[in-house]
Design an enzyme around this catalytic site. Structure first.
Site, short mmCIF file in Angstrom:
data_model
loop_
_atom_site.label_atom_id
_atom_site.label_comp_id
_atom_site.label_asym_id
_atom_site.label_seq_id
_atom_site.Cartn_x
_atom_site.Cartn_y
_atom_site.Cartn_z
N SER A 148 4.35 8.88 -1.56
CA SER A 148 4.39 9.72 -2.76
C SER A 148 4.32 8.91 -4.03
O SER A 148 5.03 9.17 -5.00
CB SER A 148 5.64 10.60 -2.76
OG SER A 148 5.57 11.50 -1.70
N SER A 149 3.44 7.92 -4.04
CA SER A 149 3.28 7.12 -5.25
C SER A 149 2.74 7.96 -6.39
O SER A 149 3.06 7.71 -7.56
CB SER A 149 2.34 5.93 -4.98
OG SER A 149 1.10 6.37 -4.46
N SER A 150 1.91 8.98 -6.09
CA SER A 150 1.38 9.82 -7.17
C SER A 150 2.50 10.57 -7.87
O SER A 150 2.52 10.67 -9.10
CB SER A 150 0.34 10.79 -6.62
OG SER A 150 0.89 11.66 -5.65
N ASP A 183 8.09 15.87 -2.76
CA ASP A 183 7.98 14.53 -3.31
C ASP A 183 8.75 14.40 -4.62
O ASP A 183 9.58 13.49 -4.79
CB ASP A 183 6.51 14.19 -3.55
CG ASP A 183 5.68 14.26 -2.29
OD1 ASP A 183 6.27 14.25 -1.19
OD2 ASP A 183 4.45 14.32 -2.40
N ASP A 186 0.87 -1.17 0.00
CA ASP A 186 0.00 0.00 0.00
C ASP A 186 0.91 1.22 0.00
O ASP A 186 1.54 1.54 1.01
CB ASP A 186 -0.90 -0.01 1.24
CG ASP A 186 -1.77 1.24 1.33
OD1 ASP A 186 -1.77 2.03 0.38
OD2 ASP A 186 -2.42 1.43 2.37
N SER A 187 0.97 1.89 -1.15
CA SER A 187 1.96 2.95 -1.32
C SER A 187 1.49 4.31 -0.84
O SER A 187 2.20 5.30 -1.01
CB SER A 187 2.35 3.05 -2.79
OG SER A 187 1.22 3.34 -3.58
N SER A 188 0.30 4.41 -0.25
CA SER A 188 -0.16 5.70 0.24
C SER A 188 0.76 6.19 1.34
O SER A 188 1.13 5.45 2.24
CB SER A 188 -1.60 5.59 0.75
OG SER A 188 -1.74 4.54 1.67
N GLY A 189 1.14 7.46 1.24
CA GLY A 189 2.11 8.02 2.18
C GLY A 189 3.54 7.94 1.71
O GLY A 189 4.45 8.41 2.39
N ALA A 194 5.63 9.63 -7.97
CA ALA A 194 6.42 8.61 -8.66
C ALA A 194 5.79 8.24 -9.99
O ALA A 194 6.48 8.06 -11.00
CB ALA A 194 6.59 7.37 -7.78
#
Length: 440
Positions: A157-159, A203, A152-155, A161
């Protein structure tokens, strides 16, 4: 530090094979963008105010395998979501507030309004950002995007990335040379202007500028940055061998879309409101209302004019900015214990002064602080969902991970049920920044 390599050869080969089949090319034609996730040990919630921040990338993240399409058409698939996104890079594209709902193509060729497949908007945003700065795009890509499995990449900065992955791929496909600092601005356009999220530049900067083993320090007001190596680890030596550290990612099981929650943007507004009160009271009416424009002396002299909520936001900004400065010194001299204590203090201020987080995340934060070998912990990202991070002694990382899994499960068994066992607590290392890998 040692450790497993990311991405692995097997991961790269699997993605290349799929894209080669999609495009009717050979795997040698396929390139891969590696765009890592980032963590922010210190500098929480102050980048949007022009504060000082620290960050590093980890050996987890986004992979985008792609080839030039040979025309302006984009054809994209996701390893995590169904459907196929198609659009042309030479067509008109508008920000979120005026954009029409995106169309996603099913395997049978029919269309439907974008629902969970909103992943395609980042590719559109990348094309929008590049063209808005005068770049001509005549080549689309055929690509497959994939996030680190089970995480779970929330937190993390997956957006950012994802946005940067599409930027790098489109730039490569169109033979456009863009500097890292310009790409920071381009990705900010994706997030701020196209998607409507009022975040800062931490980010993007971390993902593009970081190097393995280094702490990235950045002044978000001046955009100046430096990479800091832990050059002196004497205080952590064991029989002459420097004690190494690892990073724990502990997932909460909470899922919530940041852009649909008003909490983040509201707190940004509160920080600006606090800055306006302080600057006006000091007679600086024409100065832009961000807290980095408020000198520490001005804050101390006029902070009694702030109502309690705004006072807490300002206190977080100024105390966190100081923690970043102290943290860079501690990191540079190898004082990881001191660095960890500052991370923990950052987490506490995020809870008490910035008032982010919720019961499960706060519980996870407290569990991490009790785990063996943990030097410091805090929320990762905005703190409204996702995960917590911790700096941990390498020798005790596995023990700490088991402890956190067991203790958090006692507190939040239903949320833990949302997490795959292998991804509940991950042991990670620092990594390099975003880059394009071509076939040898």
């Amino acid at each position: 530090m040692g450790g497993f390599s990311w991405p692995s050869e097997a991961e790269l080969n699997e993605l290349k094979k799929v894209v080669a089949e999609m495009a009717g090319r050979t795997t040698d034609d396929v390139k891969v963008v590696v765009s890592p996730y980032r963590i922010c040990p210190l500098g929480a919630h102050i980048d949007h105010q022009g504060g000082a921040v620290s960050a590093m990338t980890i050996n987890k993240g986004i992979l985008l395998a792609f080839v030039r399409s040979g025309n302006p058409e984009m054809v994209l698939r996701s390893a995590q979501f169904g459907g196929e996104v198609r659009f042309r890079v030479d067509e008109s594209n508008h920000p979120k507030k005026v954009a029409k709902a995106e169309e996603v193509f099913n395997a049978n060729g029919s269309t439907k309004l974008e629902e969970e497949c909103c992943w395609g908007r980042y590719a559109r945003g990348a094309a929008y950002a590049l063209k808005s700065k005068g770049n001509i795009l005549n080549q689309g890509i055929i690509g497959l995007i994939s996030g680190s499995s089970g995480l779970d990449s929330s937190g993390l900065s997956s957006s950012a990335a994802v946005g940067l992955a599409y930027l790098l791929a489109l730039e490569n496909a169109n033979n456009i040379s863009i500097s890292p600092t310009d790409n920071i601005e381009y990705d900010r356009l994706i997030e701020n202007e196209y998607l409507g999220l009022n975040n800062g530049i931490l980010d993007q900067s971390a993902i593009l500028l970081s190097k393995q083993g280094c702490l990235t320090f950045m002044d978000c007001k001046t955009k100046e940055y430096k990479l800091v190596n832990p050059s002196n680890l004497k205080e952590n030596d064991v029989n002459g061998v420097p004690k190494s550290y690892k990073i724990l990612l502990a997932c909460s099981g909470l899922k919530h879309a940041l852009t649909s929650d008003t909490g983040y943007n509201r707190r940004v507004s509160e920080c600006r409101e606090a800055a306006r009160v302080l600057l006006d009271d000091a007679g600086k009416h024409e100065v832009d209302a961000v807290l980095s424009n408020v000198e520490r002396e001005v804050y101390e002299a006029h902070k009694d004019k702030l109502e309690p909520l705004l006072a807490r936001r300002a206190e977080h900004y100024f105390s966190e900015n100081m923690r970043v400065m102290k943290g860079v010194e501690a990191w540079a001299s190898g004082r990881m214990d001191d660095f960890g204590k500052l991370i923990t203090a950052s987490g506490r201020s995020s809870i008490d002064n910035y008032e982010c987080g919720c019961k499960p995340l706060i519980e996870l934060y407290e569990v991490l602080l009790r785990a063996p070998g943990v030097l410091g912990a805090r929320f990762s990202g905005a703190g409204f969902r996702g995960c917590c991070i911790a700096l941990v002694d390498s020798d005790k990382a596995s023990e700490a991970a088991s402890f956190v899994k067991n203790e958090y499960n006692k507190l939040e068994p239903e949320l833990v049920g949302n997490i795959t066992q292998e991804a509940a607590v991950l042991i990670c290392e620092s990594g390099d920044g975003a880059r394009v890998i071509a076939s040898p």
